[in-house]
Design a protein around this motif. Structure first.
Motif, short mmCIF file in Angstrom:
data_model
loop_
_atom_site.label_atom_id
_atom_site.label_comp_id
_atom_site.label_asym_id
_atom_site.label_seq_id
_atom_site.Cartn_x
_atom_site.Cartn_y
_atom_site.Cartn_z
N ASP A 1 -8.55 3.52 7.32
CA ASP A 1 -9.14 3.73 6.28
C ASP A 1 -10.78 2.92 6.13
O ASP A 1 -10.59 2.16 5.27
CB ASP A 1 -8.64 3.85 4.93
CG ASP A 1 -7.57 4.81 4.74
OD1 ASP A 1 -7.65 6.14 5.56
OD2 ASP A 1 -6.46 4.83 4.26
N PHE A 2 -11.62 3.31 6.96
CA PHE A 2 -12.92 2.45 7.12
C PHE A 2 -13.53 2.59 5.81
O PHE A 2 -14.32 1.74 5.40
CB PHE A 2 -13.84 3.08 8.21
CG PHE A 2 -13.32 2.49 9.56
CD1 PHE A 2 -13.32 1.36 10.19
CD2 PHE A 2 -12.88 3.39 10.52
CE1 PHE A 2 -12.80 0.79 11.15
CE2 PHE A 2 -12.15 3.00 11.76
CZ PHE A 2 -12.48 1.77 12.14
N ASP A 3 -13.46 3.69 5.18
CA ASP A 3 -14.18 4.06 3.81
C ASP A 3 -13.49 3.35 2.44
O ASP A 3 -13.97 3.65 1.37
CB ASP A 3 -14.48 5.59 3.56
CG ASP A 3 -13.01 6.18 3.47
OD1 ASP A 3 -12.02 5.56 3.87
OD2 ASP A 3 -13.16 7.57 3.09
N ASN A 4 -12.60 2.53 2.78
CA ASN A 4 -11.76 1.88 1.59
C ASN A 4 -11.47 0.52 1.76
O ASN A 4 -10.44 -0.06 1.35
CB ASN A 4 -10.47 2.89 1.39
CG ASN A 4 -9.92 2.36 0.05
OD1 ASN A 4 -10.57 1.99 -0.96
ND2 ASN A 4 -8.64 2.48 -0.10
N GLN B 1 -7.22 6.54 -5.13
CA GLN B 1 -6.14 6.98 -4.06
C GLN B 1 -5.00 6.03 -4.37
O GLN B 1 -5.26 4.52 -4.57
CB GLN B 1 -6.59 7.02 -2.84
CG GLN B 1 -6.88 5.97 -2.09
CD GLN B 1 -7.20 6.47 -0.66
OE1 GLN B 1 -7.73 7.55 -0.33
NE2 GLN B 1 -7.13 5.42 0.24
N ARG B 2 -3.87 6.11 -4.12
CA ARG B 2 -2.60 5.33 -4.36
C ARG B 2 -2.90 4.28 -3.08
O ARG B 2 -3.02 4.66 -1.81
CB ARG B 2 -1.31 6.35 -3.82
CG ARG B 2 -0.11 5.15 -4.04
CD ARG B 2 1.12 6.03 -3.60
NE ARG B 2 2.26 5.23 -3.87
CZ ARG B 2 3.72 5.90 -3.62
NH1 ARG B 2 3.65 7.02 -3.38
NH2 ARG B 2 4.58 4.97 -3.19
N HIS B 3 -2.63 3.08 -3.21
CA HIS B 3 -2.59 1.81 -2.50
C HIS B 3 -1.05 1.68 -1.86
O HIS B 3 -0.08 1.42 -2.48
CB HIS B 3 -3.12 0.72 -3.10
CG HIS B 3 -2.84 -0.32 -2.40
ND1 HIS B 3 -3.75 -0.66 -1.27
CD2 HIS B 3 -2.21 -1.67 -2.34
CE1 HIS B 3 -3.59 -1.69 -0.47
NE2 HIS B 3 -2.64 -2.56 -1.30
N SER B 4 -1.17 1.39 -0.51
CA SER B 4 0.04 1.37 0.22
C SER B 4 -0.18 -0.02 1.01
O SER B 4 -1.01 -0.03 1.97
CB SER B 4 0.19 2.24 1.17
OG SER B 4 1.24 1.92 2.10
N GLY C 1 6.04 -4.69 -1.12
CA GLY C 1 6.32 -4.18 -2.29
C GLY C 1 5.11 -4.02 -3.25
O GLY C 1 4.89 -3.76 -4.43
N GLU C 2 4.01 -4.94 -2.74
CA GLU C 2 2.67 -4.98 -3.58
C GLU C 2 2.21 -3.70 -4.08
O GLU C 2 1.97 -2.99 -2.67
CB GLU C 2 1.56 -6.05 -2.72
CG GLU C 2 0.35 -6.04 -3.51
CD GLU C 2 0.43 -6.59 -4.81
OE1 GLU C 2 0.34 -6.11 -5.84
OE2 GLU C 2 0.83 -7.78 -5.00
N LYS C 3 1.86 -3.17 -4.97
CA LYS C 3 1.19 -1.85 -5.19
C LYS C 3 -0.28 -1.80 -5.75
O LYS C 3 -0.76 -1.09 -5.83
CB LYS C 3 2.12 -1.21 -6.34
CG LYS C 3 3.39 -0.90 -5.93
CD LYS C 3 4.29 -0.18 -6.98
CE LYS C 3 5.80 0.05 -6.47
NZ LYS C 3 6.59 0.64 -7.69
#
Length: 314
Positions: A156-159, A168-171, A96-98
């Motif tokens: 996502d190597f660039d993040n 961008q939204r974090h998952s 649930g961490e956003k």
């Protein structure tokens, strides 16, 4: 030969605790590598009494922190002459961490904990593993890597250092799955690199198990309810701990390296096809993993990044 020496990260709860009890009961000398010593000390005493084995040590380790890993490995080497078994059990997945979170070295927390931390630690104790007659390392993987059967799924190597944290939204679930896929890729790469030194490195695909009370207590109210409900049907962690023990001690796996092993103790193969009926078999079965894990470009990119990020801590 003196009792074999085992390091288990995240050893104070869940599968890590069950594995510590299993190895201690079998007479092994176990080092519990844990982040929170205050929480871990009662667990250590509980295991010592239950296993009737005083050789259960507790050492501080935050696997998400490269500096903590460096200090842990230095302290371990000063105290112990060799290492027989290394189990990377600790992982970060905060249901649930956003919020996008960074490690002390400013690396996305899932990757710092689940990928780059184990990479650095394995390299730092390689010399002590070489002193064992049968050195084995086991990385805890996950069924979440099946998401990479989707051809659109990419790491996502660039993040990984906060580049896109405000764009961008974090998952946390995507980062968890990506970081565990990255760990599997590094398992294959490290196994190849260290094979000449006699060190075996494998990964175990973890299925669902009952979450510990400690883990559930950290969750948000919604996830606490969901986790408690799932625990009614999830098997206890002792079964997976038995798999840790068997893979790291049995003659069957003595010469096995660079493999993913499922919960049935079967070696998992890369998928032959990721289309149609075969794709359904991949997703619902336990005998294959995504070809993404053995893509040479992915492997080289991840190896280069891992080496770059950890280079100042050797």
């Amino acid at each position: 030969m003196k009792a074999k020496i085992v390091i288990i990260t995240g050893a104070n709860s869940g599968i890590g605790k069950a594995a510590t009890l299993k190895f201690a009961t079998e007479g092994y000398h176990v080092i519990m590598a844990c982040r929170n010593l205050q929480i871990s000390r009662p667990v250590q005493q509980e295991i010592i009494l239950a296993a009737n084995n005083v050789n259960v040590d507790l050492m501080e380790l935050d696997i998400s922190s490269f500096e903590s890993i460096r200090l842990f490995c230095a302290a371990f080497k000063a105290k112990y002459s060799r290492l027989d078994i290394l189990i990377h059990n600790a992982a970060y997945l905060n249901h649930g961490e956003k919020q996008y979170k960074l490690s002390p070295e400013h690396i996305e927390l899932s990757f710092a904990t689940n990928t780059f931390g184990p990479f650095l630690m394995t390299n730092l104790v390689t010399d002590h593993l070489q002193k064992s007659q049968d050195p084995r390392t086991l990385n805890a993987c996950t069924t979440n890597i099946k998401n990479f059967f989707d051809p659109k799924r990419k790491i996502d190597f660039d993040n990984l250092r906060g580049e896109l944290q405000n764009k961008q939204r974090h998952s946390v679930y995507k980062m968890y799955g990506d970081s565990k896929m990255a760990l599997l890729i590094l398992t294959f790469k490290l196994a190849d690199k260290l094979k000449s030194k006699g060190i075996k490195i494998n990964a175990l695909q973890i299925n669902r198990v009952k979450l510990s009370k400690e883990t559930i207590s950290k969750l948000s109210p919604f996830w606490k309810v969901l986790a408690t409900a799932q625990n009614l049907t999830n098997p206890p962690p002792a079964g997976m701990a038995d798999n840790y023990f068997y893979i790291c001690t049995s003659d069957e796996f003595r010469d096995v390296t660079g493999q993913l092993i499922n919960h049935k103790r079967e070696i998992v193969a890369p998928s032959k096809s990721e289309r149609g009926v075969e794709q359904l078999k991949n997703i619902f079965g336990s005998g294959s993993y995504p070809k993404y894990a053995i893509d040479i470009e992915n492997s080289e990119k991840l190896w280069g990044l891992s080496t770059e990020l950890t280079s100042n801590f050797y």
